[in-house]
Design an enzyme around this catalytic site. Structure first.
Site, PDB file in Angstrom:
ATOM      1  N   ARG A 115       1.900  20.077   6.070  1.00  0.00           N
ATOM      2  CA  ARG A 115       3.142  19.131   6.791  1.00  0.00           C
ATOM      3  C   ARG A 115       3.950  19.950   7.447  1.00  0.00           C
ATOM      4  NH1 ARG A 115       6.193  16.485   4.436  1.00  0.00           N
ATOM      5  NH2 ARG A 115       5.747  14.782   5.722  1.00  0.00           N
ATOM      6  N   GLU A 147       0.931  -1.264  -0.098  1.00  0.00           N
ATOM      7  CA  GLU A 147      -0.118  -0.063   0.019  1.00  0.00           C
ATOM      8  C   GLU A 147       0.807   1.329   0.014  1.00  0.00           C
ATOM      9  OE1 GLU A 147      -3.602  -1.782   2.941  1.00  0.00           O
ATOM     10  OE2 GLU A 147      -1.920  -0.512   3.645  1.00  0.00           O
ATOM     11  N   GLY A 203       1.955   4.966  -0.509  1.00  0.00           N
ATOM     12  CA  GLY A 203       1.774   6.172  -1.043  1.00  0.00           C
ATOM     13  C   GLY A 203       2.712   7.127  -1.426  1.00  0.00           C
ATOM     14  N   TYR A 216       3.514  18.270  11.069  1.00  0.00           N
ATOM     15  CA  TYR A 216       4.611  17.098  11.358  1.00  0.00           C
ATOM     16  C   TYR A 216       5.953  17.658  11.684  1.00  0.00           C
ATOM     17  CZ  TYR A 216       0.843  14.401   8.771  1.00  0.00           C
ATOM     18  OH  TYR A 216      -0.398  13.820   8.527  1.00  0.00           O
ATOM     19  N   CYS A 222      -3.551  34.095   9.393  1.00  0.00           N
ATOM     20  CA  CYS A 222      -3.251  34.596  10.740  1.00  0.00           C
ATOM     21  C   CYS A 222      -3.113  33.269  11.755  1.00  0.00           C
ATOM     22  CB  CYS A 222      -4.203  35.574  10.979  1.00  0.00           C
ATOM     23  SG  CYS A 222      -4.510  36.789   9.828  1.00  0.00           S
ATOM     24  N   GLU A 223      -1.791  32.941  11.897  1.00  0.00           N
ATOM     25  CA  GLU A 223      -1.433  31.637  12.654  1.00  0.00           C
ATOM     26  C   GLU A 223       0.047  31.800  12.878  1.00  0.00           C
ATOM     27  OE1 GLU A 223      -3.226  29.323  14.350  1.00  0.00           O
ATOM     28  OE2 GLU A 223      -5.272  29.447  13.299  1.00  0.00           O
TER      29      GLU A 223
HETATM   30  C1  LIG Z   1      -1.377   5.964   5.094  1.00  0.00           C
HETATM   31  C2  LIG Z   1      -1.295   4.694   4.778  1.00  0.00           C
HETATM   32  C3  LIG Z   1      -0.640   4.127   3.800  1.00  0.00           C
HETATM   33  C4  LIG Z   1       0.266   4.911   2.981  1.00  0.00           C
HETATM   34  O1  LIG Z   1       1.384   5.362   3.661  1.00  0.00           O
HETATM   35  P1  LIG Z   1       2.649   5.938   2.755  1.00  0.00           P
HETATM   36  O2  LIG Z   1       3.423   6.147   4.103  1.00  0.00           O
HETATM   37  O3  LIG Z   1       2.097   6.938   2.211  1.00  0.00           O
HETATM   38  O4  LIG Z   1       3.293   4.896   2.016  1.00  0.00           O
HETATM   39  C5  LIG Z   1      -0.839   2.610   3.510  1.00  0.00           C
HETATM   40  N1  LIG Z   1      -1.549   1.830   4.378  1.00  0.00           N
HETATM   41  C6  LIG Z   1      -2.422   2.353   5.297  1.00  0.00           C
HETATM   42  C7  LIG Z   1      -3.207   1.641   6.248  1.00  0.00           C
HETATM   43  C8  LIG Z   1      -2.214   3.748   5.696  1.00  0.00           C
HETATM   44  O5  LIG Z   1      -3.026   4.275   6.788  1.00  0.00           O
END
Ligand SMILES: *Cc1c(COP(=O)(O)O)cnc(C)c1O
Length: 423
Positions: free
Chosen positions: A314, A275, A277, A318, A346-347
Site C-alpha cells: 500500500r 459491501e 471491507g 497508493y 531491490c526496488e
Molecule cells: C473493493 C470493493 C468494496 C470494498 O471497499 P472498502 O473500501 O474496502 O469498503 C466493496 N464493493 C466493491 C464493488 C469493491 O470493489
C-alpha cells in the site's frame, strides 16, 4: 478503535504481547484482533438495525479463512469478485443467498459456478456481460438475479487508484446509459434484473460523495420503477474510510452513514446491501517487522526492516500512510529521528514509511506497521523469492497461526523444469 495497546510497556494484541508472537512465528508477520473485527461488524450492524439491510463483507480486503469465518459467525454475507473468493466464502460457511458477485470481468465459467451455488445476485458492469450472463443462466435452466452497477460520476475525493465512481474509471455503466440498458436487460431471458449497484471508491472520509451517489441512486430507482422495472434491492457498495493517521483523519461514524442511507433511500422499500471491507478489517490488523540495520545516508536515515513492499504494497502503490509504532513503549519518550522505513527488496519503491519523525530504532527491535488489516496480506507476493508473510489471529489470551510461513522448498517446488532442462 482497536485492541492493540501497550501493557507493561509492551505492545499487545488483545492479551498477547507481540514479542511472544515474534518468537513463535518469526518476523515479519500479520496479526489480527478478533475483538476488533467483531466490534467493527457489530457497530455497523447496530447502526443499520432499524433498516432492512444486509452486510456483505468485501472478501478482497482480507480473505484469510479465519477472518472470513469470524465474519460468517457474526452473520455477515459476502461480496466476492472471483470464483476463488466465492469458494472461500462458501468454505467459511456463508450461505449462498448472502453472497454477491461483483467485478468487471467475470468469466462464463465463474458465472456458471456462481449460478450452481445459488448466490443471491450478480453486480453486472457492461452490456456484453449482461448478454453473457443471460446465456449462461439459460444454459443452466435458471434465472440470474442482477443489479446493474451504475457509475454516478461523483468524486469520492480519495486516492486516484482507489476512486471508482468517476466517469473515467473502468467501473460500471454511465448514469445516463442506465435506463436504456435496464430496458435491454429486461428482454434477456436468463436475467431477473431487480437491483441497482453503486460503489464510488475506497477510504472515503466524508459523507458528501455518498450523499450525492445515494441521491442519484434514489432518482434512478424511482425512474426505473416508473418504467415498470421491479427494483427490490439497492447495493450501496463499501468505501467507508478508517483513520490511518490517528485523529487527523476522522471518517464518518457508521451511525451517520446509516442515517444518511435512511434519509436518502429508506422510503423506497428496497433491501439495502452494504459491501464494507476496510472499515471492518483495516485497523483490526498490523504488520510486525524486525529492524535489521540502521543506515545513515547523505542527509537521511534509513531504518531497514525485514518486511518489504511484497508484504505490504500500500505505501508504494497508493502512497498510503501507515503509522509505525515501536513495540517497546519506552521508545516513545526517547529521541526522534527523521527517517525512511525501508525493506530488503531491490526496488526504490520498497518502503513502508517515508520521511517520518520516529524513534531512533535499533537493530533487532520490533516495530508495528499499524492499520494493515485491509489490502495487506491479500496483496502480498513472493517477489525477490521472499516467503509469503504469515498471518496470526488473536482472540483474547489465545492466538493461532492462520496462515503459516511456507518453506523455501514449497516455494521453489511450485516451478517445473521442462524436459529439455531436467536431469
Ligand atoms: C473493493 C470493493 C468494496 C470494498 O471497499 P472498502 O473500501 O474496502 O469498503 C466493496 N464493493 C466493491 C464493488 C469493491 O470493489
Amino acid at each position: 478503535m482497536h485492541h492493540f495497546d501497550y501493557r507493561d510497556g509492551v505492545l499487545h494484541a488483545e492479551d498477547i504481547p507481540l514479542p511472544r508472537l515474534a518468537v513463535e512465528v518469526g518476523t515479519p508477520f500479520y496479526c489480527y484482533s478478533t475483538a476488533t473485527l467483531e466490534r467493527h461488524y457489530r457497530v455497523l450492524a447496530e447502526a443499520f438495525a432499524g433498516q432492512d439491510a444486509v452486510i456483505c463483507f468485501a472478501v478482497k480486503s482480507n480473505s484469510n479463512q479465519a477472518v472470513l469465518k469470524t465474519m460468517a459467525r457474526l452473520g455477515a454475507g459476502m461480496d466476492v469478485v472471483s470464483e476463488g473468493e466465492l469458494r472461500r466464502a462458501r468454505a467459511a460457511g456463508v450461505p449462498a443467498e448472502k453472497i454477491i458477485f461483483a467485478g468487471v470481468g467475470k468469466s462464463r465459467e465463474e458465472m456458471a459456478y456462481a449460478l450452481s451455488e445459488g448466490i443471491f445476485s450478480f453486480n453486472v458492469e457492461s452490456e456484453p456481460e449482461l448478454v453473457a450472463l443471460s446465456e449462461v443462466a439459460e444454459g443452466a435452466g435458471v434465472q440470474a438475479r442482477v443489479a446493474i452497477r451504475v457509475n454516478p460520476d461523483v468524486d469520492a475525493k480519495t486516492h486516484a487508484k482507489i476512486s471508482t465512481g468517476k466517469s473515467e474509471n473502468k467501473f460500471g455503466i454511465p448514469y445516463l446509459a442506465a435506463i436504456p440498458l435496464y430496458e435491454k436487460a429486461r428482454r434477456l431471458p436468463g436475467l431477473d434484473v431487480s437491483g441497482i449497484h453503486m460503489h464510488i471508491g475506497s477510504q472515503i472520509t466524508d459523507l458528501a460523495p455518498f450523499r450525492d451517489a445515494f441521491r442519484l441512486m434514489r432518482d434512478l430507482a424511482l425512474e426505473l420503477r416508473r418504467e415498470g422495472h421491479a427494483i427490490h434491492h439497492l447495493d450501496i457498495g463499501g468505501g467507508l474510510g478508517v483513520p490511518y493517521r490517528g485523529s487527523n483523519e476522522v471518517p464518518p461514524h457508521p451511525d451517520e452513514y446509516a442515517m444518511l442511507v435512511r434519509e436518502t433511500l429508506g422510503d423506497l422499500g428496497a433491501r439495502i446491501y452494504l459491501e464494507p471491507g476496510r472499515m471492518i478489517v483495516g485497523n483490526a490488523g498490523l504488520l510486525v517487522t524486525r529492524v535489521l540495520y540502521v543506515k545513515d545516508g547523505a542527509g537521511k536515515r534509513f531504518t531497514i526492516v525485514d518486511a518489504a513492499m511484497n508484504d505490504l504494497i500500500r505505501p508504494t502503490l497508493y502512497e498510503a500512510y501507515h503509522e509505525v509504532w515501536p513495540v517497546l513503549m519506552s521508545r516513545l519518550s526517547g529521541p526522534r529521528v527523521m527517517q525512511d522505513i525501508v525493506g530488503p527488496v531491490c526496488e526504490t519503491g520498497d518502503y513502508l514509511a517515508v520521511e517520518r519523525e520516529l524513534p531512533a530504532f535499533e537493530a533487532e527491535e520490533l516495530v508495528a506497521v499499524m492499520t494493515a488489516g485491509a489490502y495487506g496480506a491479500v496483496m502480498s507476493s513472493t517477489y525477490n523469492t521472499r516467503l509469503l508473510v504469515p498471518e496470526v489471529l488473536v482472540n483474547g489470551h489465545e492466538f493461532a497461526v492462520v496462515r503459516p510461513r511456507p518453506s523455501y522448498d514449497d516455494l521453489i517446488g511450485l516451478d517445473r523444469l521442462p524436459s529439455w532442462l531436467a536431469g
